[in-house]
Design an enzyme around this catalytic site. Structure first.
Site, PDB file in Angstrom:
ATOM      1  N   GLY A 273      -4.971  -3.344  29.766  1.00 26.36           N
ATOM      2  CA  GLY A 273      -5.655  -4.621  29.863  1.00 26.36           C
ATOM      3  C   GLY A 273      -5.514  -5.485  28.624  1.00 26.36           C
ATOM      4  O   GLY A 273      -5.935  -6.647  28.619  1.00 26.36           O
ATOM      5  N   GLY A 274      -4.923  -4.932  27.558  1.00 24.93           N
ATOM      6  CA  GLY A 274      -4.770  -5.679  26.315  1.00 24.93           C
ATOM      7  C   GLY A 274      -3.623  -6.665  26.372  1.00 24.93           C
ATOM      8  O   GLY A 274      -2.879  -6.744  27.364  1.00 24.93           O
ATOM      9  N   LYS A 392       2.397  -2.844   9.859  1.00 29.70           N
ATOM     10  CA  LYS A 392       1.371  -2.511   8.876  1.00 29.70           C
ATOM     11  C   LYS A 392       1.333  -1.015   8.573  1.00 29.70           C
ATOM     12  O   LYS A 392       0.620  -0.578   7.666  1.00 29.70           O
ATOM     13  CB  LYS A 392       0.009  -2.993   9.369  1.00 29.70           C
ATOM     14  N   THR A 454      -5.939 -17.254   4.286  1.00 30.70           N
ATOM     15  CA  THR A 454      -6.369 -16.385   3.194  1.00 30.70           C
ATOM     16  C   THR A 454      -5.733 -16.759   1.862  1.00 30.70           C
ATOM     17  O   THR A 454      -6.404 -16.835   0.837  1.00 30.70           O
ATOM     18  CB  THR A 454      -6.039 -14.921   3.526  1.00 30.70           C
TER      19      THR A 454
END
Length: 596
Positions: A273-274, A392, A454
Site C-alpha cells: 500500500g506504500g 542511506k 535544511t
C-alpha cells in the site's frame, strides 16, 4: 489511320472520344479504390493525399491512352494532357478547399487563428510554441482545429537556423531559444508550450528554466514515443512537472526478461500500500502474473491499491493480506499458504528524524521484519527475494540508514546458504513518495510559504516512483544471488535548487514564497552515496544499473542485536546499529564480550 497521333481538334465528339471517356471514367474509379482515395479523411489531408491524387489521375490517363491506342491505333495526346491537368486541379483543389474551410472557415489570413489549450481556463492566452518540427506543427494544427477558442497563437521558436523568419503552419518562426525572453516581452506572451518531445532532458531543463523566468504558465507535450504508440495524443499538453527539471533520461526496462520471469507466477509484495510498493504492483500486473499477493499493515492503503488494480483489464488473481512483517508466525503462514515465486519486500520505516527518535521501532520493522520475510522465503523455497533498500545504507550516520544496511546483511547472509536468490536494491530519494521532500514543498507553497530547506549545500540523488519500481523488477530478473543493485541517477541535485524550481513551477517568485534554512536535522547527511568505496564496481550489469561488490561482515553480531533488542536502551541500540552497519570495531568488541 496512317499517323500515330491524331489532331484532337478534328471530330472531337466521335466514337474514339466516347471510348476514351468511358475508359477514363472506369479506370479512375478502379485506381481510386486501389489507392484508398474514397477512405481518406480529407479534412486532415496532406502531401501524402496529394501524391495519391496525382498517382490515380496519372494511371487512369495512361490506361485510357493505352485503350485508345489498342482500339484505334491513335492517341489524343493533347486532350489527355489537358484532362490530366484539369483532373488534378479539380479533384485535388476541391478536397483541399474543403480542408481549408473546415480548419479556418472563411478566414482569409489564419495566421492569428485562436485555439483552446487548457480546458476551463477563462484567461486569454497568448501562446508561443517552442519547436517548429513535426510535433510543433501537429500541435499548432490541432490547436487551430479546436472548437473552443481561448488561446492566440503567436508563433514558433526554433534553434534550426534554416527555419528562422520563415512561416510554418501559417505561423512565423520568431527566433531561437536564446531569444525567448525578448520574444515573450515583445509579443506579450503569457503561455509557452514545449513541442520538443524527442530532445534530451538536459536541454529541456535549460529551456524550461529560461521560459519560467519570463512566463509562469509553461507546459510540455508528452514523449514522442507515447505519441507514436498511440498512448497519448499530441494535444494532451500537460503542466511542466518537477521531474522535467532533473536533467536525466528515465531508466528503461528489459521487458522480455521480466515478462519471462513473472508471467504465470505467484508474486508477493510487502508494503503493497506504500508509494513504492503500490507502484511495484502496478508495474507487475503488466507482466500478467497468475496471482499477486498485496500484503500490508494498513488496511486503508491495501484497500486503495486493491480497488485501483481491479479496475484494470487483467487476468491476475489479486489477494489482499493484512499482516505485520514483525509478526513472524503470521508471515511464515502467509508465505507457506501461497508459495510465491517472487517476493518484493518494500515494507519499511524510512523517515530519518522519526527513526532517530524511535530506534527500537526502526530495528523491529526494518531488521526483524526483513529477517522474518526473508527467512520465510528461504524455508518456502521462493525463487527470488528482492529487498528495497536505500542509498542511506551507505556509511550510515543515522538509525534508519543503519537498519537498512543491517537488513542488507540479513539477506546477503541468507543468500550464502539458500537456494533462494536474495538481492537488494538501493534507491535514491523518490520524488512524490509519502514523506518525501516534494509533497512537503508543495504543501508549504500552497499555504503561502515559507519553504523550509535544511542547508543550502545539501544534495540528494532523485528518481521517480515508476523508475524505482522498474529497478526493483529488473533486479529480480537479473538476480543471481547476493547482489546489491544501484541505479545511475546522474548528478546529485541541491535541495535548495529543487525548492526554487518548484516555486517557479507553481507560478510564484522567491520574493512571494521565501526559502528559509532551518539547519540539518538529527541523523541527516550533507550528501548521499550510492556505493561505498569498497563496494564500487564501475562496470554496469545493465544500462544504468550497477552491482556493488559484497563487503565481508560477521553475522553473529546482527543476530545478537536482534536477540537482545529488548535489553538495550534506546541510546545503546542507536550506537550498536550505527557501529554495526559501518563495521566499526568498538561495538564489535563490546558485543563479543557480551556474547562470550
Amino acid at each position: 489511320m496512317s499517323h500515330f497521333f491524331l489532331n484532337p481538334y478534328v471530330a472531337v465528339f466521335d466514337g474514339i472520344m466516347l471510348v476514351l471517356s468511358l475508359s477514363l471514367l472506369v479506370s479512375h474509379h478502379l485506381f481510386s479504390g486501389i489507392f484508398g482515395m474514397y477512405k481518406k479523411k480529407w479534412r486532415y489531408a496532406s502531401t501524402e493525399e496529394l501524391i495519391g491524387i496525382i498517382s490515380v489521375v496519372t494511371l487512369s490517363i495512361v490506361t485510357a491512352a493505352l485503350i485508345q491506342l489498342v482500339s484505334f491505333g491513335a492517341i489524343y495526346e493533347r486532350a489527355l494532357v489537358v484532362t490530366w491537368m484539369l483532373h488534378i486541379l479539380l479533384i485535388g483543389g476541391i478536397r483541399f478547399a474543403w480542408q481549408y474551410y473546415k480548419t479556418y472557415g472563411f478566414t482569409i489570413n489564419p495566421k492569428f487563428k485562436k485555439a483552446r489549450i487548457i480546458k476551463k481556463d477563462p484567461n486569454h492566452q497568448r501562446t508561443l510554441i517552442i519547436g517548429a518540427g513535426s510535433a510543433g506543427r501537429m500541435l499548432a494544427r490541432q490547436m487551430m482545429n479546436s472548437s473552443e477558442v481561448d488561446a492566440e497563437l503567436i508563433g514558433f521558436v526554433d534553434d534550426d537556423f534554416t527555419m528562422q523568419h520563415l512561416t510554418v503552419a501559417t505561423l512565423p518562426v520568431l527566433g531561437s531559444t536564446n531569444e525567448i525572453k525578448t520574444i515573450a516581452s515583445e509579443y506579450q506572451v503569457n503561455h509557452i508550450v514545449l513541442a520538443m518531445p524527442s530532445v534530451d532532458n538536459e536541454r529541456i531543463k535549460e529551456i524550461i528554466t529560461e521560459s519560467k523566468q519570463v512566463v509562469n504558465n509553461v507546459q510540455t507535450l508528452p514523449m514522442i514515443e507515447d505519441i507514436a504508440m498511440g498512448n497519448v495524443s499530441v494535444n494532451q499538453i500537460r503542466d511542466v512537472q518537477i521531474e522535467d527539471l532533473l536533467g536525466r533520461e528515465p531508466v528503461e526496462l528489459d521487458i522480455n526478461s521480466i515478462e519471462s520471469e513473472i508471467k504465470g507466477q505467484t508474486v508477493m509484495v510487502t508494503g503493497a500500500g506504500g508509494s513504492i510498493g503500490s507502484e511495484i504492483c502496478r508495474q507487475l500486473v503488466k507482466f500478467r502474473p497468475k496471482r499477486l499477493i498485496l500484503l500490508g499493515h494498513g488496511e486503508n492503503s491495501i484497500y486503495t491499491i486493491h480497488m485501483e488494480l481491479i479496475q484494470y483489464d487483467i487476468d491476475t488473481e489479486l489477494v489482499t493480506v493484512i499482516a505485520d512483517v514483525q509478526d513472524r508466525e503470521r508471515i511464515f503462514q502467509v508465505v507457506q499458504d501461497y508459495t510465491p515465486s517472487y517476493i518484493y519486500h518494500a515494507a519499511a520505516h524510512k523517515h530519518v528524524p522519526l527513526m532517530e527518535a524511535n530506534p527500537k521501532e526502526a530495528v523491529k520493522n526494518n531488521v526483524i521484519g526483513t529477517k522474518n520475510v526473508a527467512e520465510a522465503a528461504h524455508h518456502a523455497g521462493v525463487k527470488a527475494f528482492v529487498l528495497v533498500s536505500t542509498d542511506k545504507a551507505v556509511n550510515p550516520p543515522n538509525v534508519m540508514g543503519s537498519t537498512k544496511r543491517i537488513a542488507e546483511m540479513v539477506v546477503q547472509n541468507l543468500g550464502r546458504q539458500s537456494r533462494t536468490k536474495f538481492v537488494a536494491v538501493r534507491f535514491g530519494n523518490v520524488l512524490g513518495s509519502r514523506g518525501s521532500v516534494i509533497p512537503l514543498f508543495k504543501t508549504q507553497i500552497a499555504s503561502g510559504g515559507p519553504v523550509t530547506v535544511t542547508h543550502p549545500d545539501m544534495t540528494r540523488y532523485f528518481m521517480t516512483i515508476p523508475e524505482a519500481s522498474r529497478l526493483v523488477l529488473q533486479a529480480g530478473a537479473l538476480a543471481r544471488g547476493g547482489e546489491v543493485f544501484v541505479l545511475d541517477m546522474g548528478e546529485p541535485v541541491r535541495i535548495v535548487d529543487l525548492a526554487k524550481n518548484l516555486i517557479h513551477l507553481s507560478g510564484f517568485t522567491e520574493e512571494q514564497i521565501p526559502i528559509h534554512f532551518n539547519g540539518i536535522r538529527p541523523g541527516e547527511k550533507m550528501y548521499e552515496e550510492l556505493l561505498s568505496d569498497k563496494e564500487v564496481n564501475k562496470k554496469p550489469v545493465f544500462p544504468k544499473i550497477f552491482i556493488g561488490n559484497t563487503i565481508d561482515f560477521d553475522y553473529k553480531f546482527v543476530e545478537y542485536l536482534v536477540e537482545h533488542l529488548s535489553e538495550s536502551s534506546a541510546e545503546d541500540l542507536k550506537k550498536y546499529t550505527i557501529d554495526l552497519a559501518n563495521n566499526r570495531l568498538p561495538s564489535r568488541k563490546k558485543l563479543m564480550e557480551q556474547v562470550l
